[in-house]
Structures are given as structure tokens and as C-alpha cells.
Design a protein around this motif. Structure first.
Motif, PDB file in Angstrom:
ATOM      1  N   TYR A 241      45.799  56.335  64.135  1.00 42.98           N
ATOM      2  CA  TYR A 241      45.544  57.629  64.775  1.00 42.98           C
ATOM      3  C   TYR A 241      46.884  58.278  65.108  1.00 42.98           C
ATOM      4  CZ  TYR A 241      40.977  55.509  65.002  1.00 42.98           C
ATOM      5  OH  TYR A 241      39.803  54.889  64.659  1.00 42.98           O
ATOM      6  N   ASP A 242      47.227  59.340  64.369  1.00 50.07           N
ATOM      7  CA  ASP A 242      48.570  59.893  64.483  1.00 50.07           C
ATOM      8  C   ASP A 242      48.814  60.615  65.808  1.00 50.07           C
ATOM      9  OD1 ASP A 242      47.020  62.128  64.042  1.00 50.07           O
ATOM     10  OD2 ASP A 242      47.881  62.593  62.075  1.00 50.07           O
ATOM     11  N   GLY A 243      47.775  60.846  66.592  1.00 48.45           N
ATOM     12  CA  GLY A 243      47.973  61.495  67.881  1.00 48.45           C
ATOM     13  C   GLY A 243      48.355  60.535  68.994  1.00 48.45           C
ATOM     14  N   VAL A 244      48.300  59.221  68.721  1.00 44.30           N
ATOM     15  CA  VAL A 244      48.547  58.215  69.766  1.00 44.30           C
ATOM     16  C   VAL A 244      49.945  57.634  69.601  1.00 44.30           C
ATOM     17  CG1 VAL A 244      47.777  56.046  70.795  1.00 44.30           C
ATOM     18  CG2 VAL A 244      46.092  57.655  69.878  1.00 44.30           C
ATOM     19  N   THR A 245      50.698  57.654  70.686  1.00 49.39           N
ATOM     20  CA  THR A 245      52.040  57.067  70.712  1.00 49.39           C
ATOM     21  C   THR A 245      52.091  55.978  71.768  1.00 49.39           C
ATOM     22  OG1 THR A 245      53.082  59.145  70.015  1.00 49.39           O
ATOM     23  CG2 THR A 245      54.492  57.529  71.130  1.00 49.39           C
ATOM     24  N   LEU A 246      52.671  54.846  71.414  1.00 50.14           N
ATOM     25  CA  LEU A 246      52.840  53.747  72.364  1.00 50.14           C
ATOM     26  C   LEU A 246      54.328  53.510  72.579  1.00 50.14           C
ATOM     27  CD1 LEU A 246      50.326  52.847  70.212  1.00 50.14           C
ATOM     28  CD2 LEU A 246      50.048  51.176  72.025  1.00 50.14           C
ATOM     29  N   ARG A 247      54.711  53.331  73.834  1.00 50.30           N
ATOM     30  CA  ARG A 247      56.110  53.039  74.129  1.00 50.30           C
ATOM     31  C   ARG A 247      56.195  52.262  75.431  1.00 50.30           C
ATOM     32  NH1 ARG A 247      59.319  57.943  76.971  1.00 50.30           N
ATOM     33  NH2 ARG A 247      60.210  56.101  77.969  1.00 50.30           N
ATOM     34  N   SER A 248      57.310  51.586  75.625  1.00 51.18           N
ATOM     35  CA  SER A 248      57.526  50.868  76.874  1.00 51.18           C
ATOM     36  C   SER A 248      57.991  51.847  77.948  1.00 51.18           C
ATOM     37  CB  SER A 248      58.553  49.762  76.687  1.00 51.18           C
ATOM     38  OG  SER A 248      59.800  50.311  76.287  1.00 51.18           O
ATOM     39  N   GLY A 249      57.700  51.520  79.178  1.00 50.28           N
ATOM     40  CA  GLY A 249      58.102  52.377  80.284  1.00 50.28           C
ATOM     41  C   GLY A 249      57.433  51.951  81.563  1.00 50.28           C
ATOM     42  N   VAL A 250      58.091  52.231  82.670  1.00 50.19           N
ATOM     43  CA  VAL A 250      57.571  51.893  83.990  1.00 50.19           C
ATOM     44  C   VAL A 250      57.386  53.180  84.780  1.00 50.19           C
ATOM     45  CG1 VAL A 250      57.974  50.625  86.119  1.00 50.19           C
ATOM     46  CG2 VAL A 250      58.769  49.679  83.938  1.00 50.19           C
ATOM     47  N   ALA A 251      56.138  53.520  85.062  1.00 48.27           N
ATOM     48  CA  ALA A 251      55.836  54.725  85.843  1.00 48.27           C
ATOM     49  C   ALA A 251      55.902  54.394  87.330  1.00 48.27           C
ATOM     50  CB  ALA A 251      54.458  55.255  85.483  1.00 48.27           C
ATOM     51  N   VAL A 252      56.577  55.239  88.106  1.00 47.43           N
ATOM     52  CA  VAL A 252      56.757  54.970  89.532  1.00 47.43           C
ATOM     53  C   VAL A 252      56.108  56.017  90.426  1.00 47.43           C
ATOM     54  CG1 VAL A 252      58.867  53.656  89.171  1.00 47.43           C
ATOM     55  CG2 VAL A 252      59.007  56.135  89.527  1.00 47.43           C
ATOM     56  N   GLY A 253      55.654  57.133  89.866  1.00 43.46           N
ATOM     57  CA  GLY A 253      55.031  58.157  90.695  1.00 43.46           C
ATOM     58  C   GLY A 253      54.617  59.343  89.853  1.00 43.46           C
TER      59      GLY A 253
ATOM     60  N   ALA B 114      45.901  52.554  84.222  1.00 45.05           N
ATOM     61  CA  ALA B 114      45.266  51.276  83.852  1.00 45.05           C
ATOM     62  C   ALA B 114      46.329  50.189  83.908  1.00 45.05           C
ATOM     63  CB  ALA B 114      44.649  51.379  82.466  1.00 45.05           C
ATOM     64  N   SER B 115      47.055  50.169  85.013  1.00 44.05           N
ATOM     65  CA  SER B 115      48.262  49.344  85.149  1.00 44.05           C
ATOM     66  C   SER B 115      48.000  47.969  85.748  1.00 44.05           C
ATOM     67  CB  SER B 115      49.306  50.087  85.979  1.00 44.05           C
ATOM     68  OG  SER B 115      48.729  50.701  87.112  1.00 44.05           O
TER      69      SER B 115
ATOM     70  N   ASP C 257      49.744  50.008  91.577  1.00 48.26           N
ATOM     71  CA  ASP C 257      49.259  51.388  91.642  1.00 48.26           C
ATOM     72  C   ASP C 257      50.210  52.389  92.297  1.00 48.26           C
ATOM     73  OD1 ASP C 257      49.094  50.448  94.203  1.00 48.26           O
ATOM     74  OD2 ASP C 257      46.985  50.985  94.515  1.00 48.26           O
ATOM     75  N   PRO C 258      51.526  52.337  92.053  1.00 49.35           N
ATOM     76  CA  PRO C 258      52.400  53.337  92.673  1.00 49.35           C
ATOM     77  C   PRO C 258      52.062  54.764  92.252  1.00 49.35           C
ATOM     78  CG  PRO C 258      53.567  52.138  90.960  1.00 49.35           C
ATOM     79  CD  PRO C 258      52.286  51.404  91.204  1.00 49.35           C
ATOM     80  N   VAL C 259      51.571  54.943  91.033  1.00 45.76           N
ATOM     81  CA  VAL C 259      51.204  56.282  90.579  1.00 45.76           C
ATOM     82  C   VAL C 259      50.013  56.799  91.382  1.00 45.76           C
ATOM     83  CG1 VAL C 259      50.318  57.625  88.641  1.00 45.76           C
ATOM     84  CG2 VAL C 259      52.155  55.961  88.278  1.00 45.76           C
ATOM     85  N   LEU C 260      49.003  55.964  91.559  1.00 46.12           N
ATOM     86  CA  LEU C 260      47.830  56.383  92.329  1.00 46.12           C
ATOM     87  C   LEU C 260      48.192  56.621  93.792  1.00 46.12           C
ATOM     88  CD1 LEU C 260      45.159  53.954  90.820  1.00 46.12           C
ATOM     89  CD2 LEU C 260      45.541  56.363  90.267  1.00 46.12           C
TER      90      LEU C 260
END
Length: 326
Positions: A71-83, A119-120, A245-248
Motif C-alpha cells: 500500500y503506497d500510502g503507508v509509511t513506516l519509520r522509527s520514532g518516539v512521540a513525546v506529545g 497504539a503505543s 501514553d505521553p501523547v494522550l
């Protein structure tokens, strides 16, 4: 101009990848950010997953990522979301009406999205018993449904840091008649003690000093505070679940105490949180979420997010000047 994703999914486990699959099949522009630390990474095998029973949980994720490659619309990459925070002007084109979120990463990068799915997962905070962490996923487990069968008819120790582990012990008694509850200072109600004894489950009230292994690192048993060593083949324990859940939290999503401990985001049947435009799925919402449950929750959330975006696009089309393509 920075790209605005239709959806950013924080977490590339069973829930996050299932959501990405649904969204990718709806031709959405999706970014999956993953730390690479799934809750079940300690387990050599997962169980109770139809079609994948006794297979590696990491292999399942590898296969899921490979499937998303079509599916060319989906990109996966590493990363840490903090907010994250709401933003009213993140959309740069007519195909993405102006509403959405900015997502902050640990490295300082800021991403833009119309919708967010968190979904962390969670972290199991283990009881402070020396040697237990080294056995986690090998000789020590949390879920009788996930790992109990492998301990059938063997010696089972249930480390009761609270009365909640009485239920664990009773579930394991269904699989073995050699179950002992190590109270480890937990105050077991008399009714609970009576129920354990009535089914032939032993109770050890001396405190646990350590979990011990043999020379090869395999579980050998439990050492009590008086030096006594008790041989056992498997340990079941009740870690404290701590949602990642830092984003939530940064978005002040409504939370509630969970019966298994901790506070978790409140979601509806489709994963929608109290903050419009924000969904959550999997262990970040419920510590009981198994792989099949997380996959289902992610799939439902993905479908709900796509439907929500469609509704927004209909409103934008109706509001556009006559003859303008949206």
C-alpha cells in the motif's frame, strides 16, 4: 511545505499495524511511528492467536510490516512521540481540510496530521524481586491464557503481590494440581485463602527473597527470606501496568482507573477518545489486551478514522464554492 498525513499512528504493534492496514486499503496517507519495543518482545512464542499459535510475536509484526508494503500510502519509520497538540491550520491543500494535530518527537521533529491514533502499548513494571526480570517471558509470565498451557501438570508458583493474583492461581489450578501461592506480604482475604485451599492450592506466607536460575539461566525456583529454596517450573506474577501514553496525556484525554491497576485512556467501542480526532487502541487503553484483541481494536479504529475523515471531506465539499473540485 511540510506534508500533512491523513493519519499518524503512534505505535507499530498489533493494534497500530492493523489500523494502518485498514487505512492503507482506503488510500489514506498514513505514517506509522514505532519505537521497536513491543510489550511481548520478551516472549519466544505467543499463544491463543488463531493461525499463529506458538509462533513468534516479532515474526507476526515482521509479516505485518511486509504486508503493508503493498500500500503506497503507508509509511513506516522509527520514532518516539513525546506529545501533541491540536492545530487548526495544519492542512496545506484542499484534499486535507484545515484541522488536525502537531505531533512532537523526542528528537525535536514536529509532524502534522489530520487524525491521530495512539497504539503505543504499555510497560510491565515488575515486582521488586531480584531475578524476576531475567526470567520475564522465559520462566515467569503474567497471563495464564497466554502461557499457562505450557506449564500444565508442572510446578507453578504464583507471586501474589496483591490479592488480585488469587484469580491467577485459580486459573492455573485448571491446568496443574501443583500450584502454590507465595503471598510475599500480600494480605489475602480469608475467603480467598479458603478458596485456594479448597482446590488444593498451597499458600506460602514467608517473604520471597529472590527468583533463582540454574547455570544455563533457566528458572530453578524461588528463594525465601529464611534461605529456603523452593523448586518451581513456572512463575506467574502481576506486574503493575503502566501505559506508554505521553501523547494522550499531553492532549488531556479522559482517563479512568483500571481494575488491574493504573489509569488508562477511556475509549468507545471504535477506539475514539474524549478528544475529537484522537483514537487509541490496544494495551495503551487496556492491560488485558491480547494480540487478537489488539488487532481487532486497531482494525476497528482504522475503519472509524477513515469514516470520520470521509465525513469531514463531505462537509468540505458542501462548503466549497460551486464548481470547485475538493
Amino acid at each position: 511545505m511540510q506534508q500533512t498525513w491523513d493519519v499518524i499512528i503512534v505505535g507499530g504493534g498489533s493494534a497500530g499495524l492493523s489500523a494502518a492496514l485498514m487505512l492503507g486499503r482506503s488510500r489514506r496517507r498514513v505514517l506509522v511511528l514505532d519505537e521497536g519495543r513491543p510489550r511481548n518482545r520478551f516472549a519466544g512464542h505467543m499463544h491463543g492467536v488463531l493461525g499463529r499459535d506458538h509462533s513468534s510475536p516479532l515474526a507476526l509484526l515482521d509479516d505485518g510490516r511486509a504486508e503493508l508494503g503493498r500500500y503506497d500510502g503507508v509509511t513506516l519509520r522509527s520514532g518516539v512521540a513525546v506529545g501533541a497538540e491540536a492545530a487548526d491550520d495544519v492542512a496545506p491543500d484542499a484534499h486535507a481540510p484545515a484541522s488536525g494535530f502537531t505531533l512532537d518527537l523526542a528528537d525535536g521533529e514536529r509532524l502534522l496530521a489530520r487524525r491521530l491514533l495512539v497504539a503505543s502499548g504499555l510497560t510491565d513494571v515488575l515486582p521488586d524481586v531480584p531475578g524476576l526480570a531475567e526470567q520475564w517471558g522465559r520462566g515467569a509470565f503474567v497471563c495464564p491464557y497466554c502461557d499457562g498451557w505450557e506449564a500444565r501438570d508442572r510446578g507453578v508458583a504464583v507471586l501474589a503481590t496483591s490479592a488480585a493474583q488469587v484469580h491467577q492461581a485459580q486459573l492455573m489450578r485448571q491446568l496443574s494440581d501443583r500450584v502454590t501461592v507465595f503471598a510475599h506480604g500480600a494480605q489475602l482475604p480469608e475467603e480467598a485463602r479458603a478458596g485456594l485451599l479448597a482446590r488444593g492450592i498451597g499458600i506460602e506466607d514467608r517473604a520471597v527473597a529472590a527468583v533463582i536460575a540454574d547455570e544455563a539461566g533457566a528458572l530453578r525456583g524461588i528463594r525465601l527470606d529464611d534461605g529456603t529454596e523452593v523448586a518451581t517450573d513456572a512463575i506467574f506474577a502481576g506486574p503493575e501496568p503502566e501505559p506508554n501514553d505521553p501523547v494522550l496525556r499531553s492532549l488531556t484525554v479522559d482517563r479512568a482507573a483500571h481494575p488491574m491497576g493504573g489509569e488508562f485512556a477511556v475509549v468507545d467501542a471504535m477506539g475514539r477518545t474524549s478528544v475529537p480526532g484522537v483514537w487509541a487502541a490496544g494495551n495503551v487503553t487496556d492491560p488485558r489486551s491480547s494480540v487478537p484483541y489488539a488487532m481487532a481494536a486497531g482494525s476497528m479504529a482504522g475503519a472509524a478514522i477513515n469514516a470520520d475523515l470521509v465525513e469531514e471531506e463531505v462537509r468540505a465539499a458542501l462548503a466549497a464554492p460551486s464548481g470547485r473540485e475538493v
